[in-house]
Scaffold this active site. Structure first.
Site, PDB file in Angstrom:
ATOM      1  N   GLY A   1     -11.667  30.621  72.266  1.00 52.85           N
ATOM      2  CA  GLY A   1     -10.577  31.542  72.620  1.00 52.85           C
ATOM      3  C   GLY A   1     -11.126  32.865  73.106  1.00 52.85           C
TER       4      GLY A   1
ATOM      5  N   LYS B   1     -13.053  23.315  79.337  1.00 50.97           N
ATOM      6  CA  LYS B   1     -14.450  23.081  78.952  1.00 50.97           C
ATOM      7  C   LYS B   1     -15.105  21.909  79.682  1.00 50.97           C
ATOM      8  CE  LYS B   1     -11.997  23.949  75.774  1.00 50.97           C
ATOM      9  NZ  LYS B   1     -10.990  23.785  74.739  1.00 50.97           N
TER      10      LYS B   1
ATOM     11  N   LYS C   1     -17.565  22.859  72.854  1.00 51.96           N
ATOM     12  CA  LYS C   1     -17.936  24.277  72.808  1.00 51.96           C
ATOM     13  C   LYS C   1     -19.401  24.427  72.389  1.00 51.96           C
ATOM     14  CE  LYS C   1     -13.180  25.684  72.064  1.00 51.96           C
ATOM     15  NZ  LYS C   1     -12.062  25.611  71.132  1.00 51.96           N
TER      16      LYS C   1
ATOM     17  N   GLU D   1      -4.988  20.941  71.933  1.00 53.39           N
ATOM     18  CA  GLU D   1      -5.176  20.426  73.290  1.00 53.39           C
ATOM     19  C   GLU D   1      -3.996  19.537  73.663  1.00 53.39           C
ATOM     20  OE1 GLU D   1      -7.942  21.178  75.390  1.00 53.39           O
ATOM     21  OE2 GLU D   1      -8.211  22.625  73.779  1.00 53.39           O
TER      22      GLU D   1
ATOM     23  N   PHE E   1      -1.433  25.378  85.080  1.00 42.62           N
ATOM     24  CA  PHE E   1      -0.448  26.362  84.612  1.00 42.62           C
ATOM     25  C   PHE E   1       0.177  25.873  83.315  1.00 42.62           C
ATOM     26  CE2 PHE E   1       2.845  29.579  84.910  1.00 42.62           C
ATOM     27  CZ  PHE E   1       2.263  30.565  85.695  1.00 42.62           C
TER      28      PHE E   1
ATOM     29  N   GLY F   1      -1.929  31.631  69.200  1.00 41.61           N
ATOM     30  CA  GLY F   1      -1.430  31.011  70.425  1.00 41.61           C
ATOM     31  C   GLY F   1      -2.419  31.167  71.556  1.00 41.61           C
TER      32      GLY F   1
ATOM     33  N   THR G   1      -6.940  23.737  83.925  1.00 43.33           N
ATOM     34  CA  THR G   1      -6.272  22.443  83.769  1.00 43.33           C
ATOM     35  C   THR G   1      -6.724  21.827  82.444  1.00 43.33           C
ATOM     36  OG1 THR G   1      -8.013  21.332  85.030  1.00 43.33           O
ATOM     37  CG2 THR G   1      -6.083  22.048  86.267  1.00 43.33           C
TER      38      THR G   1
ATOM     39  N   ASP H   1     -13.426  18.805  70.810  1.00 43.77           N
ATOM     40  CA  ASP H   1     -13.293  20.165  71.361  1.00 43.77           C
ATOM     41  C   ASP H   1     -14.383  21.071  70.779  1.00 43.77           C
ATOM     42  OD1 ASP H   1     -11.563  22.295  72.799  1.00 43.77           O
ATOM     43  OD2 ASP H   1     -11.840  23.086  70.770  1.00 43.77           O
TER      44      ASP H   1
END
Ligand code: HSE
Length: 340
Positions: free
Chosen positions: A159, A130, A229, A214, A14, A319, A101, A225
């Site tokens: 995103g 990921k 991807k 991150e 969360f 965002g 998470t 990152d």
């Protein structure tokens, strides 16, 4: 709507993305019910501190409020400090587990265990994290197949960019000869600001304030990152069993003013043997490159194919909410198939 299908959702993680998903549900559950005949019911939410479960459904607005005050464990009357994800998942009666998470590329945890447990208990999984896919894509896909459930990950490929649908579905039958991609918003943002003369540190702080970096921003600025991807893209769209160690990765932390202007790019280049050479790093783009003039908070991808030529998509994201919207589209796709 009397015959709306109720879908129970467990939100594992969360942080900014999980919270944004709850915000969307709080804002538009009724509209989604009207448009899609589905009632999205969050029955569990867990963060690092604890969680809350109610198989009859939690109030998404109260979840967001509790998080803003510190933790979903503060949910009035029901929140529990120390409640773990796996216990919450089993008590939630969830149909779909949403895994958001933080990324941990060392061993994928806790996300990897969450995904394994959710799939093997017959739940669909929608993932924004990921790491489990980077480390165990073939295993997780076959687990989903074995249990007859869906594993959706369109939120892991930049995103809200519909990278997966475009590459795997819409370009079906084409040979993908090359992919050029800006898939890490943070490094693109930082380099764009540096190209305009701003210091690295100021730009990084702003990316963190906007909640696009991150939790460990080294994943962004050292290129991991973007490389993650590219691994997921290679496995899911290019159909090659690529791993992180197959990618030549260069970050942006060593750059000086004299190196600029640069753009952080992931590239997959098809070789004559049908394999792909994969790399991530800062590149100087030609002025006519489709990604050369993206504004600072953008991401984008160009698929170069034999049958339809280059096809580009871009997005401007301010965002984490667009990533949560990508999870929502995955949820709705699962629901649409269930309703058939
Ligand atoms: N840190 C990531 C980025 C978030 O900057 O693009 C989305 O994966």
């Amino acid at each position: 709507m009397a015959d709306a299908m109720r879908v129970r959702i467990a939100l594992l993680g969360f942080g900014p993305v999980g919270r944004s998903f709850a915000e969307i549900v709080a804002d538009r559950a009724s509209e989604l019910e009207r448009r899609y005949g589905v009632w999205l019911s969050i029955t569990a939410a867990v963060d690092r501190t604890g969680g809350v479960v109610d198989p009859d459904g939690l109030d998404a607005g109260l979840l967001v409020q509790a998080k803003r005050a510190g933790s979903v464990a503060g949910y009035p009357g029901k929140g529990r400090l120390g409640l773990g994800s796996l216990e919450a998942l089993s008590l939630s009666h969830a149909d779909i587990a949403l895994e958001a998470t933080s990324v941990n590329l060392k061993d994928g945890e806790p996300g990897l265990t969450h995904v394994r447990m959710a799939l093997s208990s017959g739940r669909h999984v929608v993932i924004a994290n990921k790491a489990p896919l980077v480390l165990a894509y073939p295993e997780l896909l076959s687990l989903a197949r074995r249990y007859g459930v869906a594993l959706k990950f369109s939120a892991t490929l930049g995103g809200s960019l519909p990278t997966y649908n475009l590459g795997a579905r819409d370009l079906a039958g084409c040979v993908i000869e090359r992919v050029d991609a800006i898939l890490n918003g943070t490094s693109h943002y930082i380099l764009s600001r540096m190209n305009a003369g701003d210091p690295y540190e100021t730009a990084l702080r702003e990316a963190q304030r906007l909640e696009i970096a991150e939790r460990d921003p080294r994943l962004d600025v050292e290129g991991w990152d973007a490389a993650s991807k590219l691994v997921i893209l290679a496995n899911s769209i290019l159909n090659i069993p690529a791993r992180l160690e197959d990618i030549a990765v260069t970050g942006i932390t060593h750059l000086g003013r004299e190196d600029l202007p640069l753009t952080m790019l992931g590239v997959a280049l098809r070789r004559p043997d049908g394999g792909y050479t994969l790399k991530v790093g800062p590149e100087r783009l030609s002025q006519d490159h489709p990604l050369a003039h993206l504004p600072p908070l953008s991401m984008g991808i160009v698929f170069h194919t034999d049958l339809v030529g280059p096809m580009a998509i871009t997005v401007n994201e301010r965002g984490p909410k667009p990533t949560a919207a990508a999870m929502l589209r995955d949820v709705l796709e699962i629901v649409r198939k269930e309703k058939k």
